[in-house]
Design a protein around this motif. Sequence first.
Motif, PDB file in Angstrom:
ATOM      1  N   LEU A  74      10.398 -10.111 -36.777  1.00  0.00           N
ATOM      2  CA  LEU A  74      10.775  -8.704 -36.591  1.00  0.00           C
ATOM      3  C   LEU A  74      11.395  -8.485 -35.215  1.00  0.00           C
ATOM      4  O   LEU A  74      12.389  -7.760 -35.081  1.00  0.00           O
ATOM      5  N   ASP A  75      10.847  -9.127 -34.187  1.00  0.00           N
ATOM      6  CA  ASP A  75      11.412  -9.011 -32.842  1.00  0.00           C
ATOM      7  C   ASP A  75      12.819  -9.605 -32.784  1.00  0.00           C
ATOM      8  O   ASP A  75      13.713  -9.049 -32.139  1.00  0.00           O
ATOM      9  N   SER A  76      13.020 -10.757 -33.456  1.00  0.00           N
ATOM     10  CA  SER A  76      14.360 -11.357 -33.445  1.00  0.00           C
ATOM     11  C   SER A  76      15.347 -10.472 -34.203  1.00  0.00           C
ATOM     12  O   SER A  76      16.508 -10.354 -33.810  1.00  0.00           O
ATOM     13  N   MET A  77      14.878  -9.815 -35.262  1.00  0.00           N
ATOM     14  CA  MET A  77      15.742  -8.887 -35.988  1.00  0.00           C
ATOM     15  C   MET A  77      16.067  -7.668 -35.129  1.00  0.00           C
ATOM     16  O   MET A  77      17.169  -7.127 -35.202  1.00  0.00           O
ATOM     17  N   ALA A  78      15.125  -7.257 -34.295  1.00  0.00           N
ATOM     18  CA  ALA A  78      15.375  -6.152 -33.359  1.00  0.00           C
ATOM     19  C   ALA A  78      16.397  -6.588 -32.304  1.00  0.00           C
ATOM     20  O   ALA A  78      17.304  -5.830 -31.955  1.00  0.00           O
ATOM     21  N   ASN A  79      16.270  -7.819 -31.821  1.00  0.00           N
ATOM     22  CA  ASN A  79      17.231  -8.342 -30.839  1.00  0.00           C
ATOM     23  C   ASN A  79      18.629  -8.465 -31.440  1.00  0.00           C
ATOM     24  O   ASN A  79      19.621  -8.324 -30.736  1.00  0.00           O
ATOM     25  N   ASP A  80      18.697  -8.746 -32.747  1.00  0.00           N
ATOM     26  CA  ASP A  80      19.984  -8.862 -33.431  1.00  0.00           C
ATOM     27  C   ASP A  80      20.576  -7.502 -33.797  1.00  0.00           C
ATOM     28  O   ASP A  80      21.679  -7.418 -34.312  1.00  0.00           O
ATOM     29  N   GLY A  81      19.814  -6.429 -33.562  1.00  0.00           N
ATOM     30  CA  GLY A  81      20.308  -5.090 -33.830  1.00  0.00           C
ATOM     31  C   GLY A  81      20.035  -4.571 -35.233  1.00  0.00           C
ATOM     32  O   GLY A  81      20.494  -3.497 -35.588  1.00  0.00           O
ATOM     33  N   LEU A  82      19.279  -5.325 -36.045  1.00  0.00           N
ATOM     34  CA  LEU A  82      18.967  -4.875 -37.398  1.00  0.00           C
ATOM     35  C   LEU A  82      17.829  -3.859 -37.408  1.00  0.00           C
ATOM     36  O   LEU A  82      17.805  -2.958 -38.244  1.00  0.00           O
ATOM     37  N   LEU A  83      16.881  -4.018 -36.482  1.00  0.00           N
ATOM     38  CA  LEU A  83      15.704  -3.154 -36.400  1.00  0.00           C
ATOM     39  C   LEU A  83      15.571  -2.595 -34.995  1.00  0.00           C
ATOM     40  O   LEU A  83      16.178  -3.097 -34.057  1.00  0.00           O
ATOM     41  N   VAL A  84      14.704  -1.596 -34.865  1.00  0.00           N
ATOM     42  CA  VAL A  84      14.352  -1.028 -33.562  1.00  0.00           C
ATOM     43  C   VAL A  84      12.831  -1.060 -33.461  1.00  0.00           C
ATOM     44  O   VAL A  84      12.134  -0.607 -34.374  1.00  0.00           O
ATOM     45  N   PHE A  85      12.322  -1.628 -32.362  1.00  0.00           N
ATOM     46  CA  PHE A  85      10.878  -1.625 -32.112  1.00  0.00           C
ATOM     47  C   PHE A  85      10.474  -0.206 -31.740  1.00  0.00           C
ATOM     48  O   PHE A  85      11.078   0.417 -30.882  1.00  0.00           O
ATOM     49  N   VAL A  86       9.411   0.316 -32.410  1.00  0.00           N
ATOM     50  CA  VAL A  86       8.970   1.686 -32.151  1.00  0.00           C
ATOM     51  C   VAL A  86       7.769   1.694 -31.225  1.00  0.00           C
ATOM     52  O   VAL A  86       7.814   2.284 -30.146  1.00  0.00           O
ATOM     53  N   GLU A  87       6.655   1.040 -31.642  1.00  0.00           N
ATOM     54  CA  GLU A  87       5.481   1.029 -30.773  1.00  0.00           C
ATOM     55  C   GLU A  87       4.493  -0.059 -31.161  1.00  0.00           C
ATOM     56  O   GLU A  87       4.508  -0.576 -32.264  1.00  0.00           O
ATOM     57  N   ASP A  88       3.645  -0.372 -30.201  1.00  0.00           N
ATOM     58  CA  ASP A  88       2.539  -1.318 -30.379  1.00  0.00           C
ATOM     59  C   ASP A  88       1.269  -0.483 -30.466  1.00  0.00           C
ATOM     60  O   ASP A  88       0.939   0.240 -29.533  1.00  0.00           O
ATOM     61  N   LEU A  89       0.583  -0.550 -31.591  1.00  0.00           N
ATOM     62  CA  LEU A  89      -0.587   0.291 -31.828  1.00  0.00           C
ATOM     63  C   LEU A  89      -1.873  -0.424 -31.410  1.00  0.00           C
ATOM     64  O   LEU A  89      -2.542  -1.043 -32.230  1.00  0.00           O
ATOM     65  N   ASP A  90      -2.208  -0.349 -30.135  1.00  0.00           N
ATOM     66  CA  ASP A  90      -3.442  -0.931 -29.592  1.00  0.00           C
ATOM     67  C   ASP A  90      -3.622  -2.398 -29.950  1.00  0.00           C
ATOM     68  O   ASP A  90      -4.732  -2.851 -30.230  1.00  0.00           O
ATOM     69  N   LYS A  91      -2.539  -3.172 -29.978  1.00  0.00           N
ATOM     70  CA  LYS A  91      -2.567  -4.615 -30.285  1.00  0.00           C
ATOM     71  C   LYS A  91      -3.059  -4.906 -31.700  1.00  0.00           C
ATOM     72  O   LYS A  91      -3.295  -6.038 -32.050  1.00  0.00           O
ATOM     73  N   LYS A  92      -3.218  -3.868 -32.533  1.00  0.00           N
ATOM     74  CA  LYS A  92      -3.674  -4.075 -33.908  1.00  0.00           C
ATOM     75  C   LYS A  92      -2.500  -4.133 -34.872  1.00  0.00           C
ATOM     76  O   LYS A  92      -2.584  -4.766 -35.915  1.00  0.00           O
ATOM     77  N   ASP A  93      -1.426  -3.451 -34.542  1.00  0.00           N
ATOM     78  CA  ASP A  93      -0.255  -3.412 -35.404  1.00  0.00           C
ATOM     79  C   ASP A  93       0.952  -3.005 -34.568  1.00  0.00           C
ATOM     80  O   ASP A  93       0.811  -2.485 -33.459  1.00  0.00           O
ATOM     81  N   ARG A  94       2.122  -3.248 -35.111  1.00  0.00           N
ATOM     82  CA  ARG A  94       3.375  -2.870 -34.466  1.00  0.00           C
ATOM     83  C   ARG A  94       4.217  -2.145 -35.494  1.00  0.00           C
ATOM     84  O   ARG A  94       4.149  -2.462 -36.676  1.00  0.00           O
ATOM     85  N   THR A  95       5.019  -1.186 -35.053  1.00  0.00           N
ATOM     86  CA  THR A  95       5.902  -0.490 -35.975  1.00  0.00           C
ATOM     87  C   THR A  95       7.354  -0.654 -35.541  1.00  0.00           C
ATOM     88  O   THR A  95       7.651  -0.741 -34.346  1.00  0.00           O
ATOM     89  N   TYR A  96       8.197  -0.714 -36.541  1.00  0.00           N
ATOM     90  CA  TYR A  96       9.637  -0.869 -36.354  1.00  0.00           C
ATOM     91  C   TYR A  96      10.327   0.121 -37.286  1.00  0.00           C
ATOM     92  O   TYR A  96       9.715   0.676 -38.188  1.00  0.00           O
ATOM     93  N   LYS A  97      11.623   0.309 -37.080  1.00  0.00           N
ATOM     94  CA  LYS A  97      12.425   1.099 -38.008  1.00  0.00           C
ATOM     95  C   LYS A  97      13.795   0.458 -38.114  1.00  0.00           C
ATOM     96  O   LYS A  97      14.201  -0.317 -37.250  1.00  0.00           O
ATOM     97  N   LEU A  98      14.495   0.795 -39.183  1.00  0.00           N
ATOM     98  CA  LEU A  98      15.855   0.294 -39.360  1.00  0.00           C
ATOM     99  C   LEU A  98      16.755   0.880 -38.288  1.00  0.00           C
ATOM    100  O   LEU A  98      16.623   2.044 -37.927  1.00  0.00           O
ATOM    101  N   ASN A  99      17.667   0.079 -37.802  1.00  0.00           N
ATOM    102  CA  ASN A  99      18.647   0.538 -36.809  1.00  0.00           C
ATOM    103  C   ASN A  99      19.856   1.069 -37.570  1.00  0.00           C
ATOM    104  O   ASN A  99      20.745   0.333 -37.922  1.00  0.00           O
ATOM    105  N   ILE A 100      19.838   2.365 -37.825  1.00  0.00           N
ATOM    106  CA  ILE A 100      20.911   2.982 -38.621  1.00  0.00           C
ATOM    107  C   ILE A 100      21.903   3.651 -37.723  1.00  0.00           C
ATOM    108  O   ILE A 100      21.612   4.275 -36.792  1.00  0.00           O
TER     109      ILE A 100
END
Length: 100
Positions: A74-100
């Motif tokens: 997911l991070d590599s997809m964010a670096n490639d511009g496909l996704l956007v990292f939104v937030e890290d939820l207390d090290k339990k989960d991470r959220t992303y969204k499509l880079n539209i």
Amino acid sequence: MSQISFDDLFLEEKKENTTKSIPSPLQNDILDLFHEGETSALAICEHLIKLGKYSDERFSTNKPKDYGKVCLILDSMANDGLLVFVEDLDKKDRTYKLNI
């Protein structure tokens, strides 16, 4: 014999960086999940386990052992511009969204 200038080296490097890579089949599966409305790295990992893409091995916390691998993708997809990292939820989960 033609010589290359210092500035030409940077132009070639910029050309290489601007070419987008074609998403892999796994990345396409992940993008499909985003199009279905999924944004959680943990939920995406669970879907990929159900699809047989990753092992169902788990830590004692019940988090999949391959969760870290999914986050790296997911991070590599964010670096490639496909996704956007939104937030890290207390090290339990991470959220992303499509880079539209």
